[in-house]
Write an enzyme that holds these catalytic residues in place. Sequence first.
Site, PDB file in Angstrom:
ATOM      1  N   ARG A 254     -22.540  -3.239   9.086  1.00 58.37           N
ATOM      2  CA  ARG A 254     -21.791  -2.053   9.118  1.00 58.37           C
ATOM      3  C   ARG A 254     -22.515  -1.000   8.461  1.00 58.37           C
ATOM      4  O   ARG A 254     -22.709   0.280   9.029  1.00 58.37           O
ATOM      5  CB  ARG A 254     -20.491  -2.301   8.525  1.00 58.37           C
ATOM      6  CG  ARG A 254     -19.479  -2.913   9.482  1.00 58.37           C
ATOM      7  CD  ARG A 254     -18.325  -3.510   8.754  1.00 58.37           C
ATOM      8  NE  ARG A 254     -17.540  -2.448   8.206  1.00 58.37           N
ATOM      9  CZ  ARG A 254     -16.767  -2.819   6.989  1.00 58.37           C
ATOM     10  NH1 ARG A 254     -16.934  -3.950   6.127  1.00 58.37           N
ATOM     11  NH2 ARG A 254     -16.403  -1.631   6.466  1.00 58.37           N
TER      12      ARG A 254
ATOM     13  N   ARG B 218     -10.431  -8.066   4.064  1.00 58.23           N
ATOM     14  CA  ARG B 218     -10.530  -7.518   5.684  1.00 58.23           C
ATOM     15  C   ARG B 218     -11.893  -8.465   6.040  1.00 58.23           C
ATOM     16  O   ARG B 218     -12.704  -9.000   5.241  1.00 58.23           O
ATOM     17  CB  ARG B 218     -11.307  -6.217   5.878  1.00 58.23           C
ATOM     18  CG  ARG B 218      -9.845  -5.246   5.811  1.00 58.23           C
ATOM     19  CD  ARG B 218     -10.428  -3.832   6.236  1.00 58.23           C
ATOM     20  NE  ARG B 218     -11.430  -3.409   6.930  1.00 58.23           N
ATOM     21  CZ  ARG B 218     -11.831  -2.263   6.909  1.00 58.23           C
ATOM     22  NH1 ARG B 218     -11.523  -1.147   6.487  1.00 58.23           N
ATOM     23  NH2 ARG B 218     -13.391  -2.152   7.644  1.00 58.23           N
TER      24      ARG B 218
ATOM     25  N   LYS C  99     -13.404   6.683   2.034  1.00 53.09           N
ATOM     26  CA  LYS C  99     -12.682   7.820   2.919  1.00 53.09           C
ATOM     27  C   LYS C  99     -10.924   7.435   2.858  1.00 53.09           C
ATOM     28  O   LYS C  99     -10.172   8.558   2.920  1.00 53.09           O
ATOM     29  CB  LYS C  99     -13.137   7.764   4.213  1.00 53.09           C
ATOM     30  CG  LYS C  99     -14.637   7.771   4.284  1.00 53.09           C
ATOM     31  CD  LYS C  99     -15.249   7.572   5.910  1.00 53.09           C
ATOM     32  CE  LYS C  99     -15.250   6.357   6.379  1.00 53.09           C
ATOM     33  NZ  LYS C  99     -15.844   5.359   5.577  1.00 53.09           N
TER      34      LYS C  99
ATOM     35  N   ARG D 112     -12.859  -5.033  -2.248  1.00 54.35           N
ATOM     36  CA  ARG D 112     -11.790  -4.459  -1.713  1.00 54.35           C
ATOM     37  C   ARG D 112     -10.691  -5.433  -1.220  1.00 54.35           C
ATOM     38  O   ARG D 112     -10.697  -6.357  -0.571  1.00 54.35           O
ATOM     39  CB  ARG D 112     -12.002  -3.563  -0.227  1.00 54.35           C
ATOM     40  CG  ARG D 112     -10.973  -3.012   0.339  1.00 54.35           C
ATOM     41  CD  ARG D 112     -11.491  -1.769   1.453  1.00 54.35           C
ATOM     42  NE  ARG D 112     -12.365  -2.189   2.298  1.00 54.35           N
ATOM     43  CZ  ARG D 112     -12.782  -1.373   3.239  1.00 54.35           C
ATOM     44  NH1 ARG D 112     -12.500   0.038   3.034  1.00 54.35           N
ATOM     45  NH2 ARG D 112     -13.559  -1.724   4.350  1.00 54.35           N
TER      46      ARG D 112
ATOM     47  N   ARG E  78     -18.014   8.816  15.024  1.00 59.78           N
ATOM     48  CA  ARG E  78     -18.948   7.868  14.290  1.00 59.78           C
ATOM     49  C   ARG E  78     -20.250   7.886  15.603  1.00 59.78           C
ATOM     50  O   ARG E  78     -21.177   7.057  15.140  1.00 59.78           O
ATOM     51  CB  ARG E  78     -18.469   6.383  14.339  1.00 59.78           C
ATOM     52  CG  ARG E  78     -17.879   6.162  12.877  1.00 59.78           C
ATOM     53  CD  ARG E  78     -17.069   4.652  13.123  1.00 59.78           C
ATOM     54  NE  ARG E  78     -17.124   3.654  12.179  1.00 59.78           N
ATOM     55  CZ  ARG E  78     -16.219   3.646  11.326  1.00 59.78           C
ATOM     56  NH1 ARG E  78     -15.364   4.052  11.131  1.00 59.78           N
ATOM     57  NH2 ARG E  78     -16.312   2.732  10.264  1.00 59.78           N
TER      58      ARG E  78
HETATM   59  P1  ADP Z   1     -13.430   3.757   3.032  1.00 61.77           P
HETATM   60  O1  ADP Z   1     -12.271   3.887   3.686  1.00 61.77           O
HETATM   61  O2  ADP Z   1     -14.629   4.636   3.127  1.00 61.77           O
HETATM   62  O3  ADP Z   1     -14.167   2.158   3.871  1.00 61.77           O
HETATM   63  P2  ADP Z   1     -11.841   2.768   0.934  1.00 61.77           P
HETATM   64  O4  ADP Z   1     -10.999   4.001   0.461  1.00 61.77           O
HETATM   65  O5  ADP Z   1     -11.254   1.766   1.453  1.00 61.77           O
HETATM   66  O6  ADP Z   1     -13.380   3.288   1.654  1.00 61.77           O
HETATM   67  O7  ADP Z   1     -12.625   2.359  -0.642  1.00 61.77           O
HETATM   68  C1  ADP Z   1     -13.478   1.043  -0.670  1.00 61.77           C
HETATM   69  C2  ADP Z   1     -13.193   0.505  -1.842  1.00 61.77           C
HETATM   70  O8  ADP Z   1     -13.690   1.042  -2.963  1.00 61.77           O
HETATM   71  C3  ADP Z   1     -11.504   0.166  -2.104  1.00 61.77           C
HETATM   72  O9  ADP Z   1     -11.632  -1.132  -2.493  1.00 61.77           O
HETATM   73  C4  ADP Z   1     -11.193   1.135  -3.037  1.00 61.77           C
HETATM   74  O10 ADP Z   1     -10.121   0.764  -3.894  1.00 61.77           O
HETATM   75  C5  ADP Z   1     -12.583   1.328  -3.819  1.00 61.77           C
HETATM   76  N1  ADP Z   1     -12.928   2.591  -4.303  1.00 61.77           N
HETATM   77  C6  ADP Z   1     -12.573   3.946  -3.516  1.00 61.77           C
HETATM   78  N2  ADP Z   1     -12.845   5.092  -4.269  1.00 61.77           N
HETATM   79  C7  ADP Z   1     -13.405   4.468  -5.467  1.00 61.77           C
HETATM   80  C8  ADP Z   1     -13.993   5.199  -6.295  1.00 61.77           C
HETATM   81  N3  ADP Z   1     -14.095   6.707  -6.539  1.00 61.77           N
HETATM   82  N4  ADP Z   1     -14.500   4.514  -7.428  1.00 61.77           N
HETATM   83  C9  ADP Z   1     -14.274   3.135  -7.490  1.00 61.77           C
HETATM   84  N5  ADP Z   1     -13.674   2.506  -6.429  1.00 61.77           N
HETATM   85  C10 ADP Z   1     -13.488   3.310  -5.383  1.00 61.77           C
HETATM   86  P1  ADP Z   2     -14.776   1.405   7.152  1.00 57.69           P
HETATM   87  O1  ADP Z   2     -15.021   2.845   7.024  1.00 57.69           O
HETATM   88  O2  ADP Z   2     -14.601   0.847   5.913  1.00 57.69           O
HETATM   89  O3  ADP Z   2     -16.378   0.813   7.786  1.00 57.69           O
HETATM   90  P2  ADP Z   2     -12.862   1.664   9.316  1.00 57.69           P
HETATM   91  O4  ADP Z   2     -11.628   1.110   9.040  1.00 57.69           O
HETATM   92  O5  ADP Z   2     -13.231   2.731   9.520  1.00 57.69           O
HETATM   93  O6  ADP Z   2     -13.737   1.013   8.200  1.00 57.69           O
HETATM   94  O7  ADP Z   2     -13.726   0.775  10.782  1.00 57.69           O
HETATM   95  C1  ADP Z   2     -13.679  -0.709  10.696  1.00 57.69           C
HETATM   96  C2  ADP Z   2     -14.331  -0.938  11.956  1.00 57.69           C
HETATM   97  O8  ADP Z   2     -13.486  -0.467  13.165  1.00 57.69           O
HETATM   98  C3  ADP Z   2     -15.678  -0.544  12.330  1.00 57.69           C
HETATM   99  O9  ADP Z   2     -16.599  -1.400  11.735  1.00 57.69           O
HETATM  100  C4  ADP Z   2     -15.807  -0.352  14.135  1.00 57.69           C
HETATM  101  O10 ADP Z   2     -15.988  -1.757  14.462  1.00 57.69           O
HETATM  102  C5  ADP Z   2     -14.278   0.031  14.158  1.00 57.69           C
HETATM  103  N1  ADP Z   2     -13.895   1.430  14.223  1.00 57.69           N
HETATM  104  C6  ADP Z   2     -13.359   2.233  13.467  1.00 57.69           C
HETATM  105  N2  ADP Z   2     -13.516   3.727  13.792  1.00 57.69           N
HETATM  106  C7  ADP Z   2     -14.360   3.570  14.864  1.00 57.69           C
HETATM  107  C8  ADP Z   2     -14.950   4.648  15.655  1.00 57.69           C
HETATM  108  N3  ADP Z   2     -14.431   5.910  15.332  1.00 57.69           N
HETATM  109  N4  ADP Z   2     -15.921   4.322  16.695  1.00 57.69           N
HETATM  110  C9  ADP Z   2     -16.188   2.973  16.840  1.00 57.69           C
HETATM  111  N5  ADP Z   2     -15.774   2.059  16.213  1.00 57.69           N
HETATM  112  C10 ADP Z   2     -14.702   2.333  15.111  1.00 57.69           C
END
Ligand code: ADP
Ligand code: ADP
Length: 217
Positions: free
Chosen positions: A173, A162, A15, A129, A90
């Site tokens: 998660r 992270r 995302k 990541r 969420r």
């Molecule tokens: P999210 O915001 O949904 O948690 P991220 O964009 O941070 O996901 O991506 C999670 C990890 O996977 C990061 O280390 C990113 O560089 C990697 N990543 C994202 N998209 C791809 C893809 N299409 N193929 C391989 N690795 C990816």
């Molecule tokens: P990812 O998509 O990789 O799980 P985010 O950066 O979106 O990571 O979220 C990290 C953490 O921040 C979540 O595990 C939660 O604790 C909190 N968080 C983020 N967005 C929300 C939301 N919309 N509602 C509740 N908690 C949230």
Amino acid sequence: MTRDLILFGPPGAGKGTQGALLAERLGLLRLSTGDVLRDAVRRGTAMGREAQRYMDAGDLVPDDVIIGIVRDYLAGEAADTGVIFDGFPRTLPQAKRLDDLLEELNRPLQAVLVLEVESDVLIKRLSGRRSCAGCGATYNVYFDPPREEGLCDRCGAALSQRADDDPATVQRRLAVYAEQTEPLIVHYRKSDTDVHHIDGEQSVDHVQRELVELLEE
Ligand code: ADP
Ligand code: ADP
Ligand code: ZN
């Protein structure tokens, strides 16, 4: 008229990566509630202190905190610009409050884009990541490593992992996503908003191309 989108998907689906590219290409803003919360934790604000214990455990931060962030953003920075919501909503209460807020502001939601990735791939992506505290860039030691180990290509700052990307918290998660967040897809299916499912296991460029094509239709 503004054009708001939701980027939806489990932790590690891409995302943040796709949202940043899409925002730049389409001239939209990106609101990552996770980024806002992490920034508040770093700065030690009251919101950050409240949020941290939930984040460290891999649980969701209370809805009222999150809605406050979104409301302020739509009233301020994003008042006249479309937003890509990344990691929000969420929970069902968050989705309903967003529906009300957007209706009040006369901003119809354009689409919900669901990135689909299997959990074994998510686990590998999250364990690899790394992010840059300097400029926010995201890397992956397996899939998208920086040119020089541990350092950001763009700004040279040190990369970090992270705290919630450790294996136990990742499991939590993923479970929270399945229980509380994934059911929202049904909420949007029943609404007037288009819901698109995208294979998020393709390359970053491929996923991006598919998203752009969907939105241009
Ligand atoms: P999210 O915001 O949904 O948690 P991220 O964009 O941070 O996901 O991506 C999670 C990890 O996977 C990061 O280390 C990113 O560089 C990697 N990543 C994202 N998209 C791809 C893809 N299409 N193929 C391989 N690795 C990816
Ligand atoms: P990812 O998509 O990789 O799980 P985010 O950066 O979106 O990571 O979220 C990290 C953490 O921040 C979540 O595990 C939660 O604790 C909190 N968080 C983020 N967005 C929300 C939301 N919309 N509602 C509740 N908690 C949230
Ligand atoms: Zn950087």
